[in-house]
Motif scaffolding. Structure first.
Motif, PDB file in Angstrom:
ATOM      1  N   VAL A  30      11.658  31.202  13.464  1.00  0.00           N
ATOM      2  CA  VAL A  30      11.905  29.771  13.134  1.00  0.00           C
ATOM      3  C   VAL A  30      10.330  29.307  13.079  1.00  0.00           C
ATOM      4  O   VAL A  30      10.364  28.050  12.511  1.00  0.00           O
ATOM      5  CB  VAL A  30      12.221  28.916  14.886  1.00  0.00           C
ATOM      6  CG1 VAL A  30      13.900  29.190  14.849  1.00  0.00           C
ATOM      7  CG2 VAL A  30      11.440  29.343  15.903  1.00  0.00           C
ATOM      8  N   MET A  31       9.483  30.066  13.192  1.00  0.00           N
ATOM      9  CA  MET A  31       8.154  29.777  12.806  1.00  0.00           C
ATOM     10  C   MET A  31       7.804  30.328  11.360  1.00  0.00           C
ATOM     11  O   MET A  31       6.622  30.378  10.847  1.00  0.00           O
ATOM     12  CB  MET A  31       7.101  30.451  13.895  1.00  0.00           C
ATOM     13  CG  MET A  31       7.378  29.947  15.175  1.00  0.00           C
ATOM     14  SD  MET A  31       6.979  28.056  15.586  1.00  0.00           S
ATOM     15  CE  MET A  31       5.326  28.031  15.003  1.00  0.00           C
ATOM     16  N   ASP A  32       8.863  30.674  10.605  1.00  0.00           N
ATOM     17  CA  ASP A  32       8.706  31.191   9.212  1.00  0.00           C
ATOM     18  C   ASP A  32       7.975  32.471   9.119  1.00  0.00           C
ATOM     19  O   ASP A  32       7.414  32.790   8.133  1.00  0.00           O
ATOM     20  CB  ASP A  32       8.117  30.051   8.251  1.00  0.00           C
ATOM     21  CG  ASP A  32       9.300  29.037   8.089  1.00  0.00           C
ATOM     22  OD1 ASP A  32      10.409  29.381   8.076  1.00  0.00           O
ATOM     23  OD2 ASP A  32       8.805  27.966   7.647  1.00  0.00           O
ATOM     24  N   GLU A  33       7.895  33.373  10.322  1.00  0.00           N
ATOM     25  CA  GLU A  33       7.231  34.603  10.323  1.00  0.00           C
ATOM     26  C   GLU A  33       8.534  35.658   9.876  1.00  0.00           C
ATOM     27  O   GLU A  33       9.428  35.374  10.346  1.00  0.00           O
ATOM     28  CB  GLU A  33       6.570  34.927  11.585  1.00  0.00           C
ATOM     29  CG  GLU A  33       5.384  33.949  12.001  1.00  0.00           C
ATOM     30  CD  GLU A  33       4.318  34.307  11.359  1.00  0.00           C
ATOM     31  OE1 GLU A  33       3.982  35.102  10.281  1.00  0.00           O
ATOM     32  OE2 GLU A  33       3.205  33.306  11.498  1.00  0.00           O
ATOM     33  N   GLN A  34       8.049  36.763   9.308  1.00  0.00           N
ATOM     34  CA  GLN A  34       9.054  37.925   8.615  1.00  0.00           C
ATOM     35  C   GLN A  34       8.731  39.005   9.774  1.00  0.00           C
ATOM     36  O   GLN A  34       7.728  39.169  10.005  1.00  0.00           O
ATOM     37  CB  GLN A  34       9.015  38.005   7.388  1.00  0.00           C
ATOM     38  CG  GLN A  34       9.299  37.107   6.429  1.00  0.00           C
ATOM     39  CD  GLN A  34       9.521  37.377   5.332  1.00  0.00           C
ATOM     40  OE1 GLN A  34       9.593  38.544   4.861  1.00  0.00           O
ATOM     41  NE2 GLN A  34       9.309  36.501   4.185  1.00  0.00           N
ATOM     42  N   TYR A  35       9.899  39.549  10.122  1.00  0.00           N
ATOM     43  CA  TYR A  35       9.795  40.608  11.062  1.00  0.00           C
ATOM     44  C   TYR A  35      10.985  41.873  10.582  1.00  0.00           C
ATOM     45  O   TYR A  35      11.913  41.432  10.069  1.00  0.00           O
ATOM     46  CB  TYR A  35      10.239  40.316  12.386  1.00  0.00           C
ATOM     47  CG  TYR A  35       9.478  39.265  13.331  1.00  0.00           C
ATOM     48  CD1 TYR A  35       8.342  40.058  14.128  1.00  0.00           C
ATOM     49  CD2 TYR A  35       9.399  38.042  13.088  1.00  0.00           C
ATOM     50  CE1 TYR A  35       7.456  39.262  14.872  1.00  0.00           C
ATOM     51  CE2 TYR A  35       8.536  37.261  13.755  1.00  0.00           C
ATOM     52  CZ  TYR A  35       7.576  37.709  14.796  1.00  0.00           C
ATOM     53  OH  TYR A  35       6.652  37.191  15.453  1.00  0.00           O
ATOM     54  N   VAL A  36      10.503  43.054  10.759  1.00  0.00           N
ATOM     55  CA  VAL A  36      11.385  44.177  10.856  1.00  0.00           C
ATOM     56  C   VAL A  36      12.267  44.483  12.086  1.00  0.00           C
ATOM     57  O   VAL A  36      11.577  44.367  13.200  1.00  0.00           O
ATOM     58  CB  VAL A  36      10.561  45.501  10.380  1.00  0.00           C
ATOM     59  CG1 VAL A  36      11.676  46.622  10.342  1.00  0.00           C
ATOM     60  CG2 VAL A  36       9.884  45.208   9.166  1.00  0.00           C
ATOM     61  N   VAL A  37      13.415  44.283  11.885  1.00  0.00           N
ATOM     62  CA  VAL A  37      14.299  44.042  13.199  1.00  0.00           C
ATOM     63  C   VAL A  37      15.398  45.067  13.380  1.00  0.00           C
ATOM     64  O   VAL A  37      16.278  45.338  12.492  1.00  0.00           O
ATOM     65  CB  VAL A  37      15.001  42.650  13.336  1.00  0.00           C
ATOM     66  CG1 VAL A  37      15.780  42.348  14.437  1.00  0.00           C
ATOM     67  CG2 VAL A  37      14.179  41.474  13.093  1.00  0.00           C
ATOM     68  N   LYS A  38      15.426  45.855  14.686  1.00  0.00           N
ATOM     69  CA  LYS A  38      16.349  46.574  14.978  1.00  0.00           C
ATOM     70  C   LYS A  38      17.107  46.129  16.131  1.00  0.00           C
ATOM     71  O   LYS A  38      16.557  45.734  17.233  1.00  0.00           O
ATOM     72  CB  LYS A  38      15.441  48.149  15.160  1.00  0.00           C
ATOM     73  CG  LYS A  38      14.859  48.442  14.137  1.00  0.00           C
ATOM     74  CD  LYS A  38      14.088  49.870  14.699  1.00  0.00           C
ATOM     75  CE  LYS A  38      13.247  50.248  13.409  1.00  0.00           C
ATOM     76  NZ  LYS A  38      12.362  51.347  13.872  1.00  0.00           N
ATOM     77  N   GLY A  39      18.494  46.434  15.958  1.00  0.00           N
ATOM     78  CA  GLY A  39      19.547  45.874  17.087  1.00  0.00           C
ATOM     79  C   GLY A  39      20.154  47.165  17.831  1.00  0.00           C
ATOM     80  O   GLY A  39      20.177  48.350  17.266  1.00  0.00           O
ATOM     81  N   ILE A  40      20.788  46.550  18.953  1.00  0.00           N
ATOM     82  CA  ILE A  40      21.388  47.507  19.635  1.00  0.00           C
ATOM     83  C   ILE A  40      22.664  48.327  19.023  1.00  0.00           C
ATOM     84  O   ILE A  40      22.480  49.643  19.339  1.00  0.00           O
ATOM     85  CB  ILE A  40      21.875  46.985  21.210  1.00  0.00           C
ATOM     86  CG1 ILE A  40      20.860  46.500  22.208  1.00  0.00           C
ATOM     87  CG2 ILE A  40      22.783  48.172  21.818  1.00  0.00           C
ATOM     88  CD1 ILE A  40      21.200  45.639  23.322  1.00  0.00           C
ATOM     89  N   HIS A  41      23.252  47.473  18.295  1.00  0.00           N
ATOM     90  CA  HIS A  41      24.606  48.194  17.704  1.00  0.00           C
ATOM     91  C   HIS A  41      24.118  49.163  16.503  1.00  0.00           C
ATOM     92  O   HIS A  41      24.861  49.683  15.855  1.00  0.00           O
ATOM     93  CB  HIS A  41      25.496  47.070  17.416  1.00  0.00           C
ATOM     94  CG  HIS A  41      26.280  46.417  18.424  1.00  0.00           C
ATOM     95  ND1 HIS A  41      27.509  45.682  18.365  1.00  0.00           N
ATOM     96  CD2 HIS A  41      26.147  46.634  19.860  1.00  0.00           C
ATOM     97  CE1 HIS A  41      27.842  45.187  19.573  1.00  0.00           C
ATOM     98  NE2 HIS A  41      26.933  45.783  20.338  1.00  0.00           N
ATOM     99  N   GLY A  42      22.850  48.744  16.050  1.00  0.00           N
ATOM    100  CA  GLY A  42      22.126  49.504  14.987  1.00  0.00           C
ATOM    101  C   GLY A  42      21.643  50.927  15.140  1.00  0.00           C
ATOM    102  O   GLY A  42      22.111  51.991  15.009  1.00  0.00           O
ATOM    103  N   VAL A  43      20.690  50.558  16.192  1.00  0.00           N
ATOM    104  CA  VAL A  43      19.890  51.898  16.584  1.00  0.00           C
ATOM    105  C   VAL A  43      20.162  52.636  18.052  1.00  0.00           C
ATOM    106  O   VAL A  43      19.835  53.844  18.163  1.00  0.00           O
ATOM    107  CB  VAL A  43      18.352  51.817  16.349  1.00  0.00           C
ATOM    108  CG1 VAL A  43      18.072  51.395  14.700  1.00  0.00           C
ATOM    109  CG2 VAL A  43      17.811  50.692  17.071  1.00  0.00           C
ATOM    110  N   GLY A  44      21.142  51.906  18.693  1.00  0.00           N
ATOM    111  CA  GLY A  44      21.365  52.196  20.106  1.00  0.00           C
ATOM    112  C   GLY A  44      20.020  51.942  21.079  1.00  0.00           C
ATOM    113  O   GLY A  44      19.053  51.651  20.723  1.00  0.00           O
ATOM    114  N   GLN A  45      20.440  51.911  22.313  1.00  0.00           N
ATOM    115  CA  GLN A  45      19.704  51.435  23.454  1.00  0.00           C
ATOM    116  C   GLN A  45      18.374  52.258  23.467  1.00  0.00           C
ATOM    117  O   GLN A  45      17.388  51.863  23.715  1.00  0.00           O
ATOM    118  CB  GLN A  45      20.531  51.389  24.794  1.00  0.00           C
ATOM    119  CG  GLN A  45      21.336  50.416  24.672  1.00  0.00           C
ATOM    120  CD  GLN A  45      22.508  50.629  25.952  1.00  0.00           C
ATOM    121  OE1 GLN A  45      23.198  51.381  25.772  1.00  0.00           O
ATOM    122  NE2 GLN A  45      22.620  49.604  26.650  1.00  0.00           N
ATOM    123  N   PRO A  46      18.705  53.533  23.562  1.00  0.00           N
ATOM    124  CA  PRO A  46      17.636  54.649  23.777  1.00  0.00           C
ATOM    125  C   PRO A  46      16.542  54.524  22.655  1.00  0.00           C
ATOM    126  O   PRO A  46      15.154  54.586  23.048  1.00  0.00           O
ATOM    127  CB  PRO A  46      18.114  56.044  23.596  1.00  0.00           C
ATOM    128  CG  PRO A  46      19.574  55.726  23.864  1.00  0.00           C
ATOM    129  CD  PRO A  46      19.922  54.398  23.541  1.00  0.00           C
TER     130      PRO A  46
END
Length: 249
Positions: A30-46
C-alpha cells in the motif's frame, strides 16, 4: 533491542517470477514498495521459517540482507487474482523481501569487488545455517546475491537453510569458498565467532517473531510442530560453540 519484522499490507500482485525454484511473486504494498513474496502454500512452512530466522540472524551479523517484512493480503485478493497460482500465497502471513533497485545477480567477475570481511562472514554464516544455495563459478551457478555499483552487495534467499538438519553441507563451490583458509588465523576466527555467537544469544527474541501459522500443522496442537523443529534448528546453530565446528571450515 531489535524490533520485530514489520507487517506490510499487499495492494497488487504484479507477476510471478519465472526465476528460481520457488518462483516467488512480485507484489506491491500500500506504500507502493515492491517485494519478492513467498507464501505458505507455495514454498511451505519450513522454508518460511528458515527465511525469517536467517534474515534475523544475518541482520544481527551485520550482513547486507535485503530489507524484509511479513506481508498480509486483504480478504478476497488471492481468490479473485488473475494470477493463475495466486493461491500459493494463501495460508497466512507471507515472507516479503524488498526488491533491491538497480541490482542484478552478482557475476563471477565481480567477486573481487565485495569486501573481504563480508566474504568471510557470509561464507561462515552459510556454513553455520547449512545454506548450500549460494554457488558460483566461472561456469555460472545460483548465487542468491545481488550487486550494484551504487548499493553494493545484497543478500537474499535462505529458504533451503537448515537442510540437512543433521550433518554438514557441501561448500566447495560456495561463491566465497576461497576465504576458508582465512579462518586458520585465530584472530580472524574469533572476530567472526563473537558476532555469530551474539546473534544466537537473541534466539528467543528471533523465534518470538515467527507467525504461529508457520510453526504448526495445527496451531491448536503444539505437538504438530513442523520439521525441522525450532529445537533442531537451534541445536544446529549451537554447534558454533563446540570447538569441533571449526574443523569443518
Amino acid at each position: 533491542m531489535m524490533a520485530k519484522p514489520r507487517i506490510v499490507e499487499a495492494k497488487e500482485i504484479l507477476r510471478q517470477s519465472t526465476q528460481g525454484r520457488t518462483q516467488p511473486f512480485i507484489v506491491r504494498d500500500v506504500m507502493d514498495e515492491q517485494y519478492v513474496v513467498k507464501g505458505i502454500h507455495g514454498v511451505g512452512q519450513p522454508s518460511l521459517v528458515a527465511e525469517l530466522i536467517c534474515a534475523e540472524l544475518a541482520r544481527r551479523c551485520e550482513l547486507p540482507i535485503a530489507e524484509y517484512a511479513l506481508m498480509r493480503f486483504p480478504a478476497g485478493m488471492l481468490d479473485f487474482s488473475m494470477e493463475p497460482r495466486a493461491s500459493d500465497l494463501k495460508g497466512g502471513l507471507a515472507f516479503a523481501s524488498k526488491v533491491a533497485a538497480h541490482s542484478q545477480d552478482l557475476l563471477f567477475s565481480q567477486i573481487s569487488e565485495v569486501d573481504e570481511v563480508i566474504q568471510q562472514r557470509l561464507l561462515l554464516f552459510d556454513m553455520w545455517v547449512n545454506n548450500e544455495d549460494r554457488r558460483l563459478s566461472a561456469q555460472g551457478g545460483n548465487v542468491n546475491l545481488l550487486w550494484s555499483s551504487v548499493n553494493g552487495l545484497v543478500v537474499i534467499d535462505h529458504n533451503l537453510a537448515f537442510d540437512p538438519i543433521n550433518g554438514n553441507g557441501d561448500f566447495e563451490n560456495h561463491v566465497f569458498s576461497h576465504q576458508r583458509a582465512c579462518f586458520a588465523d585465530l584472530e580472524v576466527r574469533a572476530r567472526h565467532e563473537a558476532v555469530l555467537d551474539a546473534a544466537l544469544n537473541d534466539w528467543d527474541m528471533i523465534i518470538d517473531s515467527i507467525p504461529l501459522e508457520w510453526l504448526y500443522h495445527d496451531i491448536d496442537d503444539d505437538t504438530s510442530e513442523i520439521h525441522p523443529s525450532l529445537a533442531e534448528r537451534f541445536n544446529l546453530l549451537a554447534r558454533l560453540r563446540d570447538p569441533s565446528f571449526w574443523s569443518l571450515i
